[in-house]
Design a protein around this motif. Structure first.
Motif, PDB file in Angstrom:
ATOM      1  N   GLY A   1       0.820  -1.215   0.000  1.00 20.18           N
ATOM      2  CA  GLY A   1       0.000   0.000   0.000  1.00 20.18           C
ATOM      3  C   GLY A   1       0.851   1.261   0.000  1.00 20.18           C
ATOM      4  N   PRO A   2       0.208   2.392  -0.085  1.00 22.92           N
ATOM      5  CA  PRO A   2      -1.224   2.611  -0.261  1.00 22.92           C
ATOM      6  C   PRO A   2      -1.590   2.445  -1.742  1.00 22.92           C
ATOM      7  N   MET A   3      -2.475   1.479  -2.013  1.00 26.54           N
ATOM      8  CA  MET A   3      -2.728   1.135  -3.420  1.00 26.54           C
ATOM      9  C   MET A   3      -3.393   2.272  -4.195  1.00 26.54           C
ATOM     10  N   HIS A   4      -4.155   3.123  -3.509  1.00 27.41           N
ATOM     11  CA  HIS A   4      -4.797   4.216  -4.273  1.00 27.41           C
ATOM     12  C   HIS A   4      -3.736   5.159  -4.821  1.00 27.41           C
ATOM     13  N   ARG A   5      -2.563   5.188  -4.183  1.00 25.83           N
ATOM     14  CA  ARG A   5      -1.483   6.053  -4.633  1.00 25.83           C
ATOM     15  C   ARG A   5      -0.679   5.398  -5.766  1.00 25.83           C
ATOM     16  N   ILE A   6      -0.532   4.075  -5.661  1.00 25.68           N
ATOM     17  CA  ILE A   6       0.329   3.384  -6.612  1.00 25.68           C
ATOM     18  C   ILE A   6      -0.408   3.133  -7.925  1.00 25.68           C
ATOM     19  N   SER A   7      -1.729   2.951  -7.819  1.00 24.52           N
ATOM     20  CA  SER A   7      -2.490   2.615  -9.031  1.00 24.52           C
ATOM     21  C   SER A   7      -2.950   3.877  -9.767  1.00 24.52           C
ATOM     22  N   SER A   8      -3.198   3.708 -11.057  1.00 23.91           N
ATOM     23  CA  SER A   8      -3.704   4.844 -11.829  1.00 23.91           C
ATOM     24  C   SER A   8      -5.185   4.634 -12.117  1.00 23.91           C
ATOM     25  N   ALA A   9      -5.851   3.744 -11.330  1.00 21.79           N
ATOM     26  CA  ALA A   9      -7.259   3.407 -11.599  1.00 21.79           C
ATOM     27  C   ALA A   9      -8.157   4.626 -11.458  1.00 21.79           C
ATOM     28  N   SER A  10      -9.196   4.690 -12.311  1.00 23.16           N
ATOM     29  CA  SER A  10     -10.218   5.721 -12.135  1.00 23.16           C
ATOM     30  C   SER A  10     -11.019   5.339 -10.895  1.00 23.16           C
ATOM     31  N   SER A  11     -11.784   6.282 -10.407  1.00 18.41           N
ATOM     32  CA  SER A  11     -12.594   6.023  -9.211  1.00 18.41           C
ATOM     33  C   SER A  11     -13.540   4.845  -9.453  1.00 18.41           C
TER      34      SER A  11
ATOM     35  N   GLN B   1      -0.966  18.353  12.844  1.00 16.67           N
ATOM     36  CA  GLN B   1      -0.763  18.650  11.415  1.00 16.67           C
ATOM     37  C   GLN B   1       0.696  18.439  11.031  1.00 16.67           C
ATOM     38  N   LYS B   2       1.595  18.906  11.905  1.00 17.59           N
ATOM     39  CA  LYS B   2       3.033  18.742  11.604  1.00 17.59           C
ATOM     40  C   LYS B   2       3.384  17.262  11.521  1.00 17.59           C
ATOM     41  N   ARG B   3       2.890  16.485  12.514  1.00 21.27           N
ATOM     42  CA  ARG B   3       3.195  15.043  12.497  1.00 21.27           C
ATOM     43  C   ARG B   3       2.562  14.382  11.270  1.00 21.27           C
ATOM     44  N   GLY B   4       1.369  14.887  10.886  1.00 19.35           N
ATOM     45  CA  GLY B   4       0.684  14.347   9.698  1.00 19.35           C
ATOM     46  C   GLY B   4       1.526  14.547   8.442  1.00 19.35           C
ATOM     47  N   LYS B   5       2.116  15.749   8.311  1.00 21.28           N
ATOM     48  CA  LYS B   5       2.949  16.035   7.118  1.00 21.28           C
ATOM     49  C   LYS B   5       4.184  15.129   7.125  1.00 21.28           C
ATOM     50  N   ASN B   6       4.727  14.927   8.314  1.00 21.04           N
ATOM     51  CA  ASN B   6       5.917  14.080   8.443  1.00 21.04           C
ATOM     52  C   ASN B   6       5.597  12.633   8.048  1.00 21.04           C
ATOM     53  N   LEU B   7       4.467  12.141   8.526  1.00 18.38           N
ATOM     54  CA  LEU B   7       4.075  10.766   8.218  1.00 18.38           C
ATOM     55  C   LEU B   7       3.820  10.609   6.709  1.00 18.38           C
ATOM     56  N   LYS B   8       3.187  11.618   6.137  1.00 16.92           N
ATOM     57  CA  LYS B   8       2.932  11.601   4.688  1.00 16.92           C
ATOM     58  C   LYS B   8       4.244  11.417   3.920  1.00 16.92           C
ATOM     59  N   GLU B   9       5.283  12.157   4.348  1.00 15.33           N
ATOM     60  CA  GLU B   9       6.575  12.035   3.647  1.00 15.33           C
ATOM     61  C   GLU B   9       7.168  10.639   3.798  1.00 15.33           C
ATOM     62  N   ARG B  10       7.015  10.070   5.008  1.00 13.23           N
ATOM     63  CA  ARG B  10       7.557   8.713   5.211  1.00 13.23           C
ATOM     64  C   ARG B  10       6.825   7.704   4.338  1.00 13.23           C
ATOM     65  N   VAL B  11       5.510   7.882   4.212  1.00  9.36           N
ATOM     66  CA  VAL B  11       4.723   6.969   3.360  1.00  9.36           C
ATOM     67  C   VAL B  11       5.179   7.113   1.903  1.00  9.36           C
ATOM     68  N   GLU B  12       5.402   8.355   1.495  1.00  9.04           N
ATOM     69  CA  GLU B  12       5.829   8.578   0.102  1.00  9.04           C
ATOM     70  C   GLU B  12       7.136   7.856  -0.197  1.00  9.04           C
ATOM     71  N   LEU B  13       8.048   7.887   0.776  1.00  9.18           N
ATOM     72  CA  LEU B  13       9.341   7.212   0.578  1.00  9.18           C
ATOM     73  C   LEU B  13       9.139   5.713   0.339  1.00  9.18           C
ATOM     74  N   CYS B  14       8.166   5.125   1.050  1.00  6.44           N
ATOM     75  CA  CYS B  14       7.922   3.671   0.914  1.00  6.44           C
ATOM     76  C   CYS B  14       7.439   3.305  -0.488  1.00  6.44           C
ATOM     77  N   THR B  15       6.790   4.269  -1.162  1.00  9.86           N
ATOM     78  CA  THR B  15       6.233   3.940  -2.474  1.00  9.86           C
ATOM     79  C   THR B  15       7.229   4.211  -3.608  1.00  9.86           C
ATOM     80  N   ARG B  16       8.329   4.932  -3.291  1.00  6.76           N
ATOM     81  CA  ARG B  16       9.312   5.225  -4.351  1.00  6.76           C
ATOM     82  C   ARG B  16      10.149   4.006  -4.660  1.00  6.76           C
ATOM     83  N   LYS B  17      10.881   4.093  -5.765  1.00  6.57           N
ATOM     84  CA  LYS B  17      11.757   2.984  -6.175  1.00  6.57           C
ATOM     85  C   LYS B  17      12.688   2.605  -5.016  1.00  6.57           C
TER      86      LYS B  17
END
Ligand code: UDP
Length: 450
Positions: free
Chosen positions: A233-243, A416-432
């Motif tokens: 995951g998060p599959m909604h981020r990795i996939s290009s599927a329409s809604s 909010q600050k912790r939320g932004k931080n977590l978002k960045e960590r999640v993004e790293l997991c989805t990168r190459k």
């Protein structure tokens, strides 16, 4: 990806017929399609997905032999159990049909991927000697909590007395007894869980989760299961599927959001299944109005016990709502959460909603209703610390206070600050090279090897 002269291998998907299960399964379909596989979706007629939104997939319906009575009466567990009993023979026919086609112009079936609650598909795959993989659309911690629940039931600790509700469950920290995924129809639930947890001859389990969120639960599952697990995951981020929305999205709210200030709006949604009483609806309305924050409120038709929709609200409340709020019957949720005007999410805590909010760094007021939602709320508020839980009944003063804590107070700014931080960590997991990206590559290798 398709090599000239080489036919694509086919993957057959069997989603459970609920919005929160259909979305990740079709997202997975689109991820696999973009990696060179053909996709066939075998689906129940209840809540059937719209084939025109997914022109690259083939769709095969299972017959509607399950009675709508259970769905209408809200007996979802009974409905799922019945579906598993009634659809087995037809599923065998569907597989036979796909296998006949593969002899003519279609790719060979590589494997079947089925929702864990459609366990009859695993039985059928086993009968036909086809490889299968399970998709769990919930969190990994849900698996751990279910295992603990079964153990506690065996020990006679379930149902638990009220005074134990806030006791921690040692093997499931930080969950308390009250956070366990207990349904009113406990016997039905345990039957379903026992069936779903039996991995039979399945080759792997896919999780729509992320290592950086659930590292220790994933490690525990890997210890318990004899097959590889793939957190992709998060599959909604990795996939290009329409809604894959089953209801029509009211996109007019996006223009309304465009007119609001950055980070100012609280988005409210109870997802696709949870219900509310009229009294709770009214309290929610006044809580939102009295918080004096702009709000976007999704009220699903038929989600109010004893009312069609919001016509039941007092006129004075409707007038006040129209001053700072916007109501829709169904929202384009992913786009809403990604909009810069959204500063918080008041949610029932379905797992997809949690992932969608975390991916946008939007902090959450958790008001769980049933099932895994209580434990998701606990993780949001006590593990990832990107939200707070509204533990009391829905009452206007409490709702107003929770919204102001999140949207106005210093406490909310920290979230909010912790939320932004977590978002960045999640993004790293989805990168190459990230954990989800590596898991996905291994999953694809496995399917190719079948
Ligand atoms: N959803 C949506 N529009 C809405 C409300 C929900 O598109 O107005 C989507 C949401 O983005 C999520 C799914 O419906 O992907 C709901 O799944 P979740 O696991 O959050 O909750 P459930 O509906 O299963 O309780």
């Amino acid at each position: 990806m398709e090599k000239q002269g080489k036919r694509r291998r086919r993957v057959v998907l069997v989603p459970a017929p609920f919005q929160g299960h259909i979305n990740p399964m079709l997202q997975l379909g689109s991820i696999l399609h973009s990696n060179g596989f053909s996709i066939t979706v075998v689906h129940a007629q209840y809540n059937s997905p719209n084939p025109s939104i997914h022109p690259d997939f083939s769709f095969l319906p299972l017959p509607d032999t399950s009675s709508d009575h259970n769905i209408l009466a809200g007996h979802l567990l009974a409905f799922v159990l019945q579906l598993n009993t009634n659809c087995k023979a037809r599923l065998q026919e569907c597989f036979a049909q796909v296998m006949r086609q593969q002899d003519s112009d279609d790719g060979l079936i590589a494997c079947i991927i089925y929702d864990e609650f459609m366990y009859f598909s695993g039985e059928t795959a086993e009968d036909l000697n086809l490889p299968s993989i399970i998709l769990s659309t919930a969190s990994a911690s849900y698996f751990i909590a279910r295992t603990a629940l079964i153990q506690l039931k065996t020990e006679g600790q379930i149902p638990f007395p009220e005074f134990r509700s806030k006791d921690l469950i040692p093997e499931c920290y930080p969950l308390r007894f009250k956070d366990l995924p207990i349904f009113k129809k406990l016997e039905d639930f345990l039957q379903l869980v026992n069936k779903a947890s039996n991995i039979r001859s399945s080759s792997a389990i896919i999780y729509n989760t992320i290592d950086c969120l659930e590292n220790s639960s994933l490690a525990k599952i890997q210890q318990q299961c004899q097959v590889p697990i793939f957190p992709i995951g998060p599959m909604h981020r990795i996939s290009s599927a329409s809604s894959s929305s089953l209801l029509e999205e009211d996109t007019s709210c996006m223009a309304w959001l465009d007119k609001q200030n950055f980070n100012s709006v609280i988005y409210v949604s109870w997802g696709s299944l949870a219900l509310m009483d009229v009294k709770e609806l009214v309290e929610m309305g006044w809580g939102l109005v009295n918080s004096q924050q702009p709000f976007l409120w999704m009220v699903r038709p038929s989600s109010i016990r004893g009312a069609e929709w919001i016509e039941i609200l007092p006129k004075s409340l409707i007038e006040n709502i129209s001053k700072r709020g916007y109501i829709v019957k169904w929202a384009p949720q992913k786009e809403v959460l990604a909009h810069g005007a959204i500063g918080g999410f008041l949610s029932h805590c379905g797992w997809n909603s949690m992932l969608e909010s975390i991916c946008e760094g939007v902090p959450i007021i958790c008001r769980p209703c049933f099932g895994d939602q209580r434990m998701n709320a606990r993780y949001v508020s006590h593990v990832w610390n990107v939200g707070l839980e509204l533990e009391s009944e829905l009452e206007r003063g409490k709702i107003e206070r929770a919204i102001r804590r999140l949207m106005v107070d210093e406490e909310g700014k920290e979230m909010q600050k912790r939320g932004k931080n977590l978002k960045e960590r999640v993004e790293l997991c989805t990168r190459k090279g990230g954990s989800s990206n590596s898991s996905l590559n291994k999953l694809i290798e496995m399917i190719m090897s079948f």
